[in-house]
Write a protein that holds these residues in place. Structure first.
Motif, short mmCIF file in Angstrom:
data_model
loop_
_atom_site.label_atom_id
_atom_site.label_comp_id
_atom_site.label_asym_id
_atom_site.label_seq_id
_atom_site.Cartn_x
_atom_site.Cartn_y
_atom_site.Cartn_z
N ARG A 21 0.85 -1.20 0.00
CA ARG A 21 0.00 0.00 0.00
C ARG A 21 0.87 1.24 0.00
O ARG A 21 1.95 1.25 0.58
N GLU A 22 0.37 2.26 -0.64
CA GLU A 22 1.09 3.53 -0.62
C GLU A 22 0.43 4.50 0.34
O GLU A 22 0.71 5.69 0.33
N ALA A 23 -0.46 3.98 1.16
CA ALA A 23 -1.14 4.80 2.17
C ALA A 23 -0.09 5.34 3.13
O ALA A 23 1.06 4.91 3.12
N PRO A 24 -0.46 6.27 3.99
CA PRO A 24 0.52 6.75 4.98
C PRO A 24 1.15 5.56 5.71
O PRO A 24 0.46 4.65 6.16
N LEU A 25 2.47 5.60 5.77
CA LEU A 25 3.20 4.51 6.39
C LEU A 25 3.63 4.89 7.80
O LEU A 25 3.79 6.06 8.13
N GLN A 26 3.84 3.86 8.61
CA GLN A 26 4.34 4.01 9.97
C GLN A 26 5.66 3.28 10.06
O GLN A 26 5.91 2.35 9.30
N LEU A 27 6.50 3.67 11.01
CA LEU A 27 7.72 2.93 11.25
C LEU A 27 7.43 1.83 12.26
O LEU A 27 6.92 2.08 13.34
N ASP A 28 7.75 0.62 11.87
CA ASP A 28 7.58 -0.54 12.74
C ASP A 28 8.94 -0.98 13.24
O ASP A 28 9.93 -0.92 12.51
N HIS A 29 9.00 -1.41 14.49
CA HIS A 29 10.24 -1.98 15.02
C HIS A 29 10.32 -3.40 14.51
O HIS A 29 9.53 -4.26 14.93
N HIS A 30 11.24 -3.65 13.59
CA HIS A 30 11.36 -4.95 12.94
C HIS A 30 11.49 -6.07 13.98
O HIS A 30 10.73 -7.01 13.98
N ARG A 31 12.46 -5.95 14.83
CA ARG A 31 12.61 -6.86 15.97
C ARG A 31 11.95 -6.16 17.15
O ARG A 31 12.25 -5.00 17.43
N PRO A 32 11.05 -6.82 17.86
CA PRO A 32 10.30 -6.16 18.94
C PRO A 32 11.19 -5.57 20.03
O PRO A 32 12.09 -6.23 20.53
N LEU A 33 10.89 -4.33 20.39
CA LEU A 33 11.62 -3.68 21.47
C LEU A 33 11.40 -4.40 22.78
O LEU A 33 12.29 -4.44 23.63
N ILE A 34 10.24 -5.00 22.93
CA ILE A 34 9.91 -5.72 24.17
C ILE A 34 10.87 -6.88 24.42
O ILE A 34 11.07 -7.30 25.54
N GLU A 35 11.51 -7.35 23.35
CA GLU A 35 12.50 -8.43 23.48
C GLU A 35 13.92 -7.89 23.62
O GLU A 35 14.88 -8.64 23.56
N GLY A 36 14.04 -6.57 23.75
CA GLY A 36 15.36 -5.98 23.93
C GLY A 36 16.05 -5.61 22.63
O GLY A 36 17.25 -5.34 22.64
N ALA A 37 15.34 -5.60 21.54
CA ALA A 37 15.94 -5.24 20.26
C ALA A 37 16.33 -3.77 20.25
O ALA A 37 15.74 -2.95 20.96
N ALA A 38 17.30 -3.45 19.43
CA ALA A 38 17.77 -2.07 19.32
C ALA A 38 16.73 -1.20 18.64
O ALA A 38 15.92 -1.67 17.85
N LEU A 39 16.76 0.06 18.95
CA LEU A 39 15.90 1.03 18.27
C LEU A 39 16.57 1.48 16.98
O LEU A 39 15.93 1.63 15.95
N PHE A 40 17.88 1.66 17.03
CA PHE A 40 18.66 2.17 15.92
C PHE A 40 18.85 1.07 14.86
O PHE A 40 19.28 -0.02 15.17
N GLY A 41 18.48 1.37 13.63
CA GLY A 41 18.65 0.40 12.54
C GLY A 41 17.67 -0.76 12.61
O GLY A 41 17.94 -1.84 12.10
N ASN A 42 16.54 -0.56 13.25
CA ASN A 42 15.58 -1.64 13.47
C ASN A 42 14.17 -1.22 13.04
O ASN A 42 13.20 -1.71 13.57
N SER A 43 14.07 -0.31 12.09
CA SER A 43 12.77 0.20 11.69
C SER A 43 12.48 -0.10 10.23
O SER A 43 13.36 0.04 9.39
N VAL A 44 11.26 -0.52 9.97
CA VAL A 44 10.81 -0.76 8.60
C VAL A 44 9.45 -0.09 8.41
O VAL A 44 8.66 0.00 9.35
N PRO A 45 9.16 0.40 7.20
CA PRO A 45 7.87 1.04 6.97
C PRO A 45 6.75 0.01 6.75
O PRO A 45 6.92 -0.94 6.00
N LEU A 46 5.65 0.20 7.44
CA LEU A 46 4.45 -0.63 7.26
C LEU A 46 3.23 0.29 7.28
O LEU A 46 3.23 1.31 7.96
#
Length: 86
Positions: A4-29
């Motif tokens: 979709r080309e609708a407004p996109l949000q940044l998703d944390h690819h690896r969940p932050l709740i599992e201790g994943a990094a914030l930096f370099g861990n975002s994908v558009p969905l």
């Protein structure tokens, strides 16, 4: 995920709740896909082909970030290592 080309949000690819990094861990969905993924691990949401493509893109992004801002990346790597030890 849905192309979709609708407004996109940044998703944390690896969940932050599992201790994943914030930096370099975002994908558009889109908001719908972001809600569906929620806190699931990428392996439980994407197809193998999608996951390989995303991981490759994130890896290339991190290489560029490390080249552009090596000091910042070193600080973030140090923080992440300290968080893992605690």
């Amino acid at each position: 995920k849905c192309n979709r080309e609708a407004p996109l949000q940044l998703d944390h690819h690896r969940p932050l709740i599992e201790g994943a990094a914030l930096f370099g861990n975002s994908v558009p969905l889109c908001s719908r896909c972001n809600r569906r993924k929620n806190t699931r691990r990428p392996e439980r949401y994407y197809t193998t082909e999608e996951l390989v493509r995303i991981e490759r893109q994130l890896g290339a992004l991190m290489v560029r970030l490390r080249e552009r801002w090596p000091d910042l990346c070193a600080v973030l790597d140090h923080r992440r290592a300290a968080e893992r030890r605690s």
